[in-house]
Design a protein around this motif. Structure first.
Motif, PDB file in Angstrom:
ATOM      1  N   ALA A 160       5.704   4.333   1.952  1.00  0.00           N
ATOM      2  CA  ALA A 160       6.264   5.511   2.629  1.00  0.00           C
ATOM      3  C   ALA A 160       7.061   5.080   3.855  1.00  0.00           C
ATOM      4  O   ALA A 160       8.178   5.552   4.077  1.00  0.00           O
ATOM      5  N   LEU A 178      10.765  13.352   7.300  1.00  0.00           N
ATOM      6  CA  LEU A 178      10.423  11.928   7.211  1.00  0.00           C
ATOM      7  C   LEU A 178      11.650  11.061   6.947  1.00  0.00           C
ATOM      8  O   LEU A 178      11.591   9.847   7.100  1.00  0.00           O
ATOM      9  N   GLU A 226       0.859  -1.188   0.000  1.00  0.00           N
ATOM     10  CA  GLU A 226       0.000   0.000   0.000  1.00  0.00           C
ATOM     11  C   GLU A 226       0.899   1.243   0.000  1.00  0.00           C
ATOM     12  O   GLU A 226       2.054   1.176   0.425  1.00  0.00           O
ATOM     13  N   PRO A 227       0.344   2.374  -0.469  1.00  0.00           N
ATOM     14  CA  PRO A 227       1.171   3.592  -0.520  1.00  0.00           C
ATOM     15  C   PRO A 227       1.777   3.958   0.836  1.00  0.00           C
ATOM     16  O   PRO A 227       2.947   4.380   0.896  1.00  0.00           O
ATOM     17  N   ASP A 228       0.991   3.786   1.929  1.00  0.00           N
ATOM     18  CA  ASP A 228       1.516   4.170   3.243  1.00  0.00           C
ATOM     19  C   ASP A 228       2.627   3.213   3.679  1.00  0.00           C
ATOM     20  O   ASP A 228       3.577   3.623   4.343  1.00  0.00           O
ATOM     21  N   LYS A 255       5.363   4.343  13.755  1.00  0.00           N
ATOM     22  CA  LYS A 255       4.551   3.234  14.251  1.00  0.00           C
ATOM     23  C   LYS A 255       4.666   2.038  13.304  1.00  0.00           C
ATOM     24  O   LYS A 255       4.847   0.900  13.742  1.00  0.00           O
ATOM     25  N   PHE A 261       9.673   8.358  -0.803  1.00  0.00           N
ATOM     26  CA  PHE A 261       9.036   9.675  -0.657  1.00  0.00           C
ATOM     27  C   PHE A 261       8.890  10.311  -2.030  1.00  0.00           C
ATOM     28  O   PHE A 261       9.845  10.385  -2.808  1.00  0.00           O
ATOM     29  N   PHE A 287      -0.603  17.697  10.453  1.00  0.00           N
ATOM     30  CA  PHE A 287      -0.319  16.764   9.372  1.00  0.00           C
ATOM     31  C   PHE A 287       1.094  16.184   9.495  1.00  0.00           C
ATOM     32  O   PHE A 287       1.302  14.973   9.390  1.00  0.00           O
ATOM     33  N   ALA A 295       2.893   8.069  12.205  1.00  0.00           N
ATOM     34  CA  ALA A 295       2.367   6.897  11.495  1.00  0.00           C
ATOM     35  C   ALA A 295       3.511   6.065  10.930  1.00  0.00           C
ATOM     36  O   ALA A 295       3.509   4.839  11.017  1.00  0.00           O
ATOM     37  N   GLN A 296       4.511   6.745  10.366  1.00  0.00           N
ATOM     38  CA  GLN A 296       5.645   6.007   9.799  1.00  0.00           C
ATOM     39  C   GLN A 296       6.459   5.316  10.885  1.00  0.00           C
ATOM     40  O   GLN A 296       6.901   4.181  10.720  1.00  0.00           O
ATOM     41  N   ALA A 301       1.222  13.750  12.352  1.00  0.00           N
ATOM     42  CA  ALA A 301       0.494  12.510  12.049  1.00  0.00           C
ATOM     43  C   ALA A 301       1.323  11.628  11.118  1.00  0.00           C
ATOM     44  O   ALA A 301       1.410  10.410  11.308  1.00  0.00           O
ATOM     45  N   ALA A 302       1.943  12.256  10.102  1.00  0.00           N
ATOM     46  CA  ALA A 302       2.713  11.480   9.127  1.00  0.00           C
ATOM     47  C   ALA A 302       3.951  10.855   9.787  1.00  0.00           C
ATOM     48  O   ALA A 302       4.238   9.670   9.607  1.00  0.00           O
TER      49      ALA A 302
END
Lengths: 249, 440
Positions: A76, A162, A71-73, A108, A81, A98, A105-106, A101-102
């Motif tokens: 990432a 990121l 999946e795209p996430d 995690k 990127f 944002f 999430a990465q 969150a990004a």
């Protein structure tokens, strides 16, 4: 780092990539140049995982792992990127919210601990400072009302925070004046390193004066038709793409 | 031509049969009894609204409301004790609290007095006539839901804010529905705001899931000249409830009135707003947000009457609709001939999260003046795939990316709430809803 083998892609029954092969080594900055419609942006979207495309054949391997299944996430989180050619505006989502969150999430997804708010703020402040992004811009909705140059700087800020290992810059120079181009290029150059590779997509040689590539690849009709060193970009600038438009047809 | 004799539904027959006893047992002096009777006659003539009644085109109450339920009684001590366990969505709010259980004002759970404000128990006022001279004059349309409330209203409060008073804290009206048996509940609140006064009024409505109770509530707000009023209503009724709600307001010169209705849970709800511009240079802002899933049905219907010049009205409605849920927005704005320089903007936006979700939009502008700026718009669609990809390409998993986009979508309406604690409480409700969707 990244290896693309025999990639065939279409959108709405229109063939865009026709057996594309490309290898980018660790720490390499590879430039992709080519005329309009040669499939450059499609390539960047397919690597990042946009769903609109049909993949008929081929592989995209990131450190040996086929990302086409991801999946795209997940891509990432794995370190891909994409700096968008046209970064999207998201009204109502504050840029800071944002970014956090990004990043969380990465982390995690990779099984890393959450970043403390203090550490997050420090990193954002540092990187925003380098890129000349004022604090009040970070409080506004993501990219809402930003100029073209501000949006591109925001993309580089995201990239810096990121810390991806494979960065795709999709026509990052489009819509930039010379000052903004310098700031963005310096931002990219600061991130260069032996464990990080770049795919720099551009129409023009100009960007490559600032982000000097290790390799240059010419795309036409959905294939890489010629590869060479940085001097290839100068040659293209002088002669144009006319030779390549017919080459693979 | 012979008169058509309507066939009564069981619910209509039961309501008609219940009125004579209710008229005797419910509070009211002679004036109130006359008011109840007139309202009942209007209901009897029209029956429950159905889809051939234009104002109720998308909400067929005649079909949805199968039975009439017994009127809820005043709550006993044990009932009140049991309700103590219900989480207060505005627990963090520093406010003057007034509690209304099953349509009855509960003094033991309410503030005794507020400086600059006269508080009365509505049931008592219905008998004495104190403070209710304007009762029924704000919410006055020829509408069966309004008529039923007027016929059966049980209790509530009368709030009179004196001239020039700037309330230091919001007045928080917490409406709770008790019990394990379904009842019919008809609360009413009358608020009068004196010239130049400012106030924030919060309503929260809560009841147990799985019980098909019926609420038909009316809030009337008379806003004097140069008043500044913010009104927020949280509809968190139980998931089997039918909730009818009417807000009637009459606005004086240069009044500023903002109202937002936030819908979460009930099976069927209709919130109707009747706003009348009775002075010049009034600013009205009516908005709403609804988070709907399952087979929920939520209707927001506005009737805005620009009866004076130089008025401004803003309407923004946001619906997020999942599963087989149905959203309805009807916005009628009338600009009378005298109401020159009226500035009106109405917008309804919906995001449909499933193929079976439905949104009905019906904007209606009736403009009789020739020098006005009025616009309306409606959008309806899925989440933007490109935006979703952008967020996912930054590492946000799909449910989180969707939740972020939906929170931002609803947030545009919530931004209108001036009180931070109130807005944050509704943002928390939104997050809770989005989280439950993400882990579905």
């Amino acid at each position: 780092m990244l290896e693309i083998r025999n990639l065939h892609v279409s959108i709405e029954d229109k063939k865009i990539l026709n057996g594309l092969n490309l290898t980018v080594h660790d720490g390499e900055v590879a430039a992709i140049m080519g005329p309009n419609g040669s499939g450059k942006s499609t390539l960047s979207y397919v690597i990042a995982g946009k769903e609109d495309y049909e993949i008929h054949d081929g592989e995209i391997l990131l450190d040996g792992e086929n990302v086409l299944e991801m999946e795209p996430d997940a891509r990432a989180a794995a370190g891909i990127f994409l700096a968008f050619q046209y970064p999207l505006e998201i009204p109502g989502v504050a840029t800071m919210t944002f970014l956090k969150a990004a990043m969380q999430a990465q982390r995690k997804a990779r099984g890393e601990d959450e970043l403390s708010t203090a550490e997050f703020m420090k990193r954002v402040r540092d990187q925003a400072g380098h890129l000349g992004i004022p604090q009040d811009m970070l409080k506004r909705g993501l990219n809402v009302g930003f100029s073209g140059g501000e949006k591109k700087r925001m993309e580089i800020l995201q990239m810096a925070l990121l810390e991806p290992k494979f960065c795709i810059l999709d026509e990052t120079d489009s819509g930039l004046d010379i000052d903004a181009l310098k700031i963005v290029s310096e931002g990219v150059n600061r991130l260069r390193g032996k464990d990080r590779s770049f795919l720099v997509i551009t129409h023009y040689q100009r960007l490559l004066n600032y982000i000097v590539p290790d390799t240059v690849h010419v795309m036409a009709h959905g294939q890489v038709v010629k590869s060479g060193g940085k001097e290839l970009a100068l040659e293209l600038e002088a002669n144009g793409y006319a030779d390549y438009k017919t080459l693979a047809a | 031509m012979s008169d058509v004799t309507p066939i009564r539904t069981p619910a209509e027959s039961a309501l008609i049969a219940a009125f004579p006893a209710a008229r005797k047992s419910l509070p009211g002096n002679a004036h109130v009894i006359a008011l109840r009777e007139a309202a009942f006659n209007r209901f009897e003539a029209k029956g429950l609204p159905h889809r051939r009644v234009e104002e109720w085109k998308y909400t067929d109450l005649r079909t949805a409301m199968r039975d009439a339920l017994p009127l809820a009684q005043a709550p006993q001590a044990a009932t009140l004790a049991a309700l103590g366990h219900v989480a207060d969505p505005f627990a963090q709010l520093d406010a003057y609290r007034i509690t209304i259980v099953d349509g009855h004002h509960v003094p033991s759970l309410s503030v005794d007095a507020i400086k600059g404000v006269t508080l009365r128990d509505l049931a008592a006022s219905l008998s004495t006539g104190d403070g209710i001279a304007s009762l029924g004059t704000m919410a006055k349309a020829d509408d069966s839901a309004l008529a039923l409330n007027a016929a059966f209203m049980q209790g509530g409060v009368v709030i009179e804010i004196a001239k020039g008073v700037a309330l230091d804290k919001p007045i928080y009206l917490r409406f709770l529905v008790s019990g394990d048996k379904p009842h019919a509940i008809y609360p009413r609140v009358l608020v009068t705001v004196g010239e130049g006064a400012s106030a924030t009024l919060i309503e929260a409505h809560q009841g147990a899931d799985g019980i098909a109770y019926q609420v038909n509530g009316v809030v009337e707000i008379k806003a004097g000249a140069k008043t500044h009023i913010q009104h927020v209503r949280l509809n968190a009724h139980g998931d089997a409830a039918i909730d009818l709600s009417s807000l009637g307001t009459d606005l004086g010169e240069a009044a500023e009135f903002k109202s937002l209705n936030f819908v979460m849970r009930p099976a069927l709800t209709r919130h109707q707003v009747f706003a009348r511009f009775s002075g010049e240079h009034i600013k009205l802002d009516v908005s709403g947000a609804a988070l709907l899933k399952g087979k929920q049905h939520a209707d927001s219907t506005l009737y805005v009457d620009h009866a004076m010049p130089h008025g401004e009205s803003r309407e923004l409605f946001k619906h997020v609709i999942d599963d087989e849920a149905v959203g309805v927005f009807q916005g009628k704005i009338v600009v009378q001939q005298i109401a020159q320089k009226t500035d009106g903007r109405m917008m309804s936006q919906a995001i449909l999260l499933s193929d079976d979700a439905t949104m009905n939009n019906k904007p209606e502008l009736e403009i009789f003046a020739d020098d006005v700026a009025c616009g309306h718009g409606a959008t309806c669609g899925a989440l933007d795939e490109d935006l979703l990809f952008y967020l996912r390409a930054r590492g946000l998993p799909k449910p989180e990316a969707e939740a972020l986009m939906l929170a931002a979508f609803v947030g545009e309406a919530l931004e209108k709430i001036e009180n931070d604690a109130v807005r944050e409480a509704l943002e928390a409700q939104t997050q809770h809803w989005l989280l439950s969707r993400a882990i579905k």
